[in-house]
Enzyme design. Structure first.
Site, mmCIF file in Angstrom:
data_model
loop_
_atom_site.group_PDB
_atom_site.id
_atom_site.type_symbol
_atom_site.label_atom_id
_atom_site.label_comp_id
_atom_site.label_asym_id
_atom_site.label_seq_id
_atom_site.Cartn_x
_atom_site.Cartn_y
_atom_site.Cartn_z
ATOM 1 N N ARG A 76 0.859 -1.187 0.000
ATOM 2 C CA ARG A 76 0.000 0.000 0.000
ATOM 3 C C ARG A 76 0.895 1.237 0.000
ATOM 4 O O ARG A 76 1.627 1.468 0.954
ATOM 5 C CB ARG A 76 -0.905 -0.008 1.236
ATOM 6 C CG ARG A 76 -1.712 1.261 1.387
ATOM 7 C CD ARG A 76 -2.620 1.267 2.612
ATOM 8 N NE ARG A 76 -3.246 2.577 2.667
ATOM 9 C CZ ARG A 76 -3.209 3.400 3.712
ATOM 10 N NH1 ARG A 76 -2.628 3.039 4.836
ATOM 11 N NH2 ARG A 76 -3.770 4.585 3.636
ATOM 12 N N HIS A 120 -2.922 11.041 0.715
ATOM 13 C CA HIS A 120 -2.345 10.806 2.052
ATOM 14 C C HIS A 120 -1.691 12.123 2.501
ATOM 15 O O HIS A 120 -0.490 12.174 2.762
ATOM 16 C CB HIS A 120 -1.373 9.630 2.022
ATOM 17 C CG HIS A 120 -1.118 9.001 3.367
ATOM 18 N ND1 HIS A 120 -1.258 7.653 3.604
ATOM 19 C CD2 HIS A 120 -0.738 9.533 4.553
ATOM 20 C CE1 HIS A 120 -0.958 7.388 4.871
ATOM 21 N NE2 HIS A 120 -0.634 8.517 5.470
ATOM 22 N N GLU A 165 -7.296 8.700 6.289
ATOM 23 C CA GLU A 165 -7.558 9.426 7.535
ATOM 24 C C GLU A 165 -7.995 10.875 7.322
ATOM 25 O O GLU A 165 -7.307 11.798 7.782
ATOM 26 C CB GLU A 165 -6.318 9.394 8.434
ATOM 27 C CG GLU A 165 -5.840 7.997 8.783
ATOM 28 C CD GLU A 165 -4.791 7.988 9.896
ATOM 29 O OE1 GLU A 165 -4.318 9.071 10.291
ATOM 30 O OE2 GLU A 165 -4.458 6.893 10.377
ATOM 31 N N ASN A 293 -7.383 2.163 10.030
ATOM 32 C CA ASN A 293 -6.085 2.316 10.682
ATOM 33 C C ASN A 293 -6.324 2.289 12.178
ATOM 34 O O ASN A 293 -7.081 3.108 12.704
ATOM 35 C CB ASN A 293 -5.422 3.653 10.299
ATOM 36 C CG ASN A 293 -5.051 3.705 8.827
ATOM 37 O OD1 ASN A 293 -5.176 2.703 8.114
ATOM 38 N ND2 ASN A 293 -4.591 4.854 8.378
ATOM 39 N N TYR A 295 -4.518 2.184 15.958
ATOM 40 C CA TYR A 295 -3.301 2.320 16.777
ATOM 41 C C TYR A 295 -3.567 2.157 18.264
ATOM 42 O O TYR A 295 -2.743 1.585 18.976
ATOM 43 C CB TYR A 295 -2.617 3.669 16.489
ATOM 44 C CG TYR A 295 -1.960 3.663 15.135
ATOM 45 C CD1 TYR A 295 -0.715 3.067 14.955
ATOM 46 C CD2 TYR A 295 -2.603 4.194 14.013
ATOM 47 C CE1 TYR A 295 -0.125 3.014 13.704
ATOM 48 C CE2 TYR A 295 -2.011 4.143 12.758
ATOM 49 C CZ TYR A 295 -0.776 3.556 12.607
ATOM 50 O OH TYR A 295 -0.190 3.493 11.369
ATOM 51 N N GLU A 351 -3.594 0.053 8.305
ATOM 52 C CA GLU A 351 -2.407 0.428 9.085
ATOM 53 C C GLU A 351 -2.558 -0.083 10.503
ATOM 54 O O GLU A 351 -3.605 0.090 11.120
ATOM 55 C CB GLU A 351 -2.227 1.957 9.193
ATOM 56 C CG GLU A 351 -1.745 2.635 7.950
ATOM 57 C CD GLU A 351 -1.582 4.152 8.134
ATOM 58 O OE1 GLU A 351 -1.358 4.627 9.267
ATOM 59 O OE2 GLU A 351 -1.702 4.858 7.126
HETATM 60 C C1 FCB Z 1 -1.266 7.503 10.708
HETATM 61 C C2 FCB Z 1 -0.859 7.954 9.332
HETATM 62 C C3 FCB Z 1 0.439 7.380 8.865
HETATM 63 C C4 FCB Z 1 1.449 7.232 9.973
HETATM 64 C C5 FCB Z 1 0.841 6.605 11.211
HETATM 65 C C6 FCB Z 1 1.783 6.405 12.359
HETATM 66 O O1 FCB Z 1 -2.089 8.462 11.287
HETATM 67 O O2 FCB Z 1 -1.824 7.602 8.383
HETATM 68 O O3 FCB Z 1 0.900 8.162 7.801
HETATM 69 O O4 FCB Z 1 2.091 8.412 10.222
HETATM 70 O O5 FCB Z 1 -0.264 7.336 11.629
#
Ligand code: FCB
Length: 445
Positions: A76, A120, A165, A293, A295, A351
């Protein structure tokens, strides 16, 4: 215990143009908002810029060879709009387009699926000068840009992601001002959201009416929102946070409306003046997949004095180098809630990954914590699959260390280490472990 994944599960790795390409003034590339922002003193850690980054623009063949060596099935990447037109709008820059044609060809020849993100965050500065995403015309330019890329790469790119995002671009870039374009203005933020959503819908429509038969979707950053108590006010606060960060984007794309809870707050009440008749139908196009995504999670409590009525409660659990709580089960919870609220749309983790401090030792990087992080998130994803979630693939963020926006090169997310002096790539232990997971199609506790 073995956690075995579905047979056709798509194991991938992700990057983004400004974070890895470098070559900022090569072959007719024009500046983006991130060039301007990073070169303005005080914005980015130690004034780091993406001028050189990982030099992926010149080293893509070496990088594709490495992807292949690791057995990664899909790559990607994102396309820099700034390479495609000399004026950001209509005047084509063949050299820039050729870079992506060559990259895609290289991936195909090595048996790796190309997955392209159209936006992006690196908006041409020239468009920002005309109002950026707060200007409705930007959506028109974007759709034209998308059509150029569909024609250039449409035979080979199997999945397209319109936006990465949009929430972070809108809020962090236009409300907090700590990302490009560095604005702090609610009305601009609202227009930015709506025009990005509009551009998304128009682009999906265009693609669906074209001769190309790949898939198209969008990538959202989503976190589940928890409370520490069962107190009614805290629960309401968590719903506001969910509304702002998740539903403000999920709902227009998948339901054709913005969430009432936000439209009824000061924060969102101006949206009705921005939306034109027919817009919500345009935004609400059927997409082939939703990219997520993930985290971390949010823990939320009510705060009467905060204009948004909520605060995020810091947790005492283990954190990554970004200061983000490590919370794998949040991924399972999130995936299930998407299915419950939006139905059985195919999902991809586009992600997931972690920044940790890496110290090379005799040419090796023993990044045990990153491996643990990924393993526990893979397991959470597998549990969600077992609980009925239609998860089709998983992209690790990131394939290699890169420019982490306002953190510059200080935070390393890669499974491949990049020495920023020599630009040499070194496979970390986490990448070796990931290669095994891909080969076996299972992970073990
Ligand atoms: C996300 C972004 C990516 C990267 C990660 C850690 O928010 O999409 O580009 O920086 O965080």
């Amino acid at each position: 215990m073995k956690y075995i994944f579905p047979e056709d599960f798509l194991w991938g790795a992700a990057t983004a143009s400004y974070q890895v390409e470098g070559a900022y003034d090569t072959d007719g590339r024009i500046p983006s908002v991130w060039d301007t922002f990073s070169k303005t003193p005080g914005n980015v850690y130690k004034g780091h810029t993406g001028d050189i980054a990982c030099d992926h623009y010149n080293r893509y063949k070496e990088d594709v060879a490495l992807l292949k060596k690791l057995g990664i099935k899909a790559y990607r990447f994102s396309i820099a709009w700034t390479r495609i037109f000399t004026d950001g709008k209509y005047t084509l820059n063949e050299k820039g387009i050729n870079f992506y044609k060559n990259l895609v060809k290289e991936l195909k020849e090595n048996g790796i699926k190309p997955v392209a993100t159209l936006f992006h965050w690196d908006l041409p500065q020239i468009l920002q000068d005309e109002g950026g995403w707060a200007n409705r015309k930007t959506a028109e330019y974007f759709v034209h840009y998308a059509s150029v890329m569909f024609n250039a790469l449409g035979e080979d790119v199997c999945q397209w992601i319109t936006f990465n995002e949009p929430a972070v671009y809108a809020y962090v870039g236009n409300l907090y001002g700590t990302h490009a374009p560095g604005i702090k203005n609610l009305e601009i933020t609202q227009k930015t959201i709506h025009n990005m959503m509009l551009a998304h819908g128009e682009t999906v429509k265009l693609y669906k009416n074209s001769q190309f038969r790949g898939q198209i979707g969008i990538t959202l950053n989503l976190s589940p929102n928890y409370t520490d108590s069962s107190n009614e006010e805290d629960i309401k606060a968590a719903k506001i946070s969910e509304g702002i960060w998740n539903k403000m984007f999920l709902d227009p794309v998948l339901k054709g409306k913005y969430p009432e809870i936000i439209l009824n707050m000061d924060f969102g009440k101006n949206m009705k003046n921005i939306i034109k008749s027919g817009d919500m139908e345009t935004i609400n196009q059927k997409i082939d997949f939703l990219g997520i995504n993930y985290y971390s999670r949010n823990v939320i409590k009510w705060n009467e004095n905060n204009p948004l009525k909520y605060d995020t409660v810091p947790q005492n659990n283990e954190k990554t180098a970004m200061g983000w709580e490590v919370y794998p089960d949040g991924l399972r919870v999130l995936l299930k809630s998407i299915k419950k609220d939006y139905g059985d749309i195919p999902l991809y983790i586009t992600e997931n990954g972690a920044a940790y401090e890496d110290t090379p030792e005799n040419g090796e990087i023993h990044d045990k914590k990153r491996t643990e992080f990924l393993k526990n998130h893979f397991i959470a994803a597998k549990k969600a699959i077992d609980e009925g979630v239609n998860l089709k693939g998983y992209y690790v963020w990131s394939f290699m260390d890169n420019y982490e926006w306002a953190e510059g090169y200080a935070k390393r997310f890669g499974i491949v280490y990049v020495d920023y002096e020599t630009l040499q790539r070194t496979v970390k232990d986490s990448a070796k472990w990931y290669a095994e997971v891909i080969k076996n199609n299972f992970t073990e506790e």
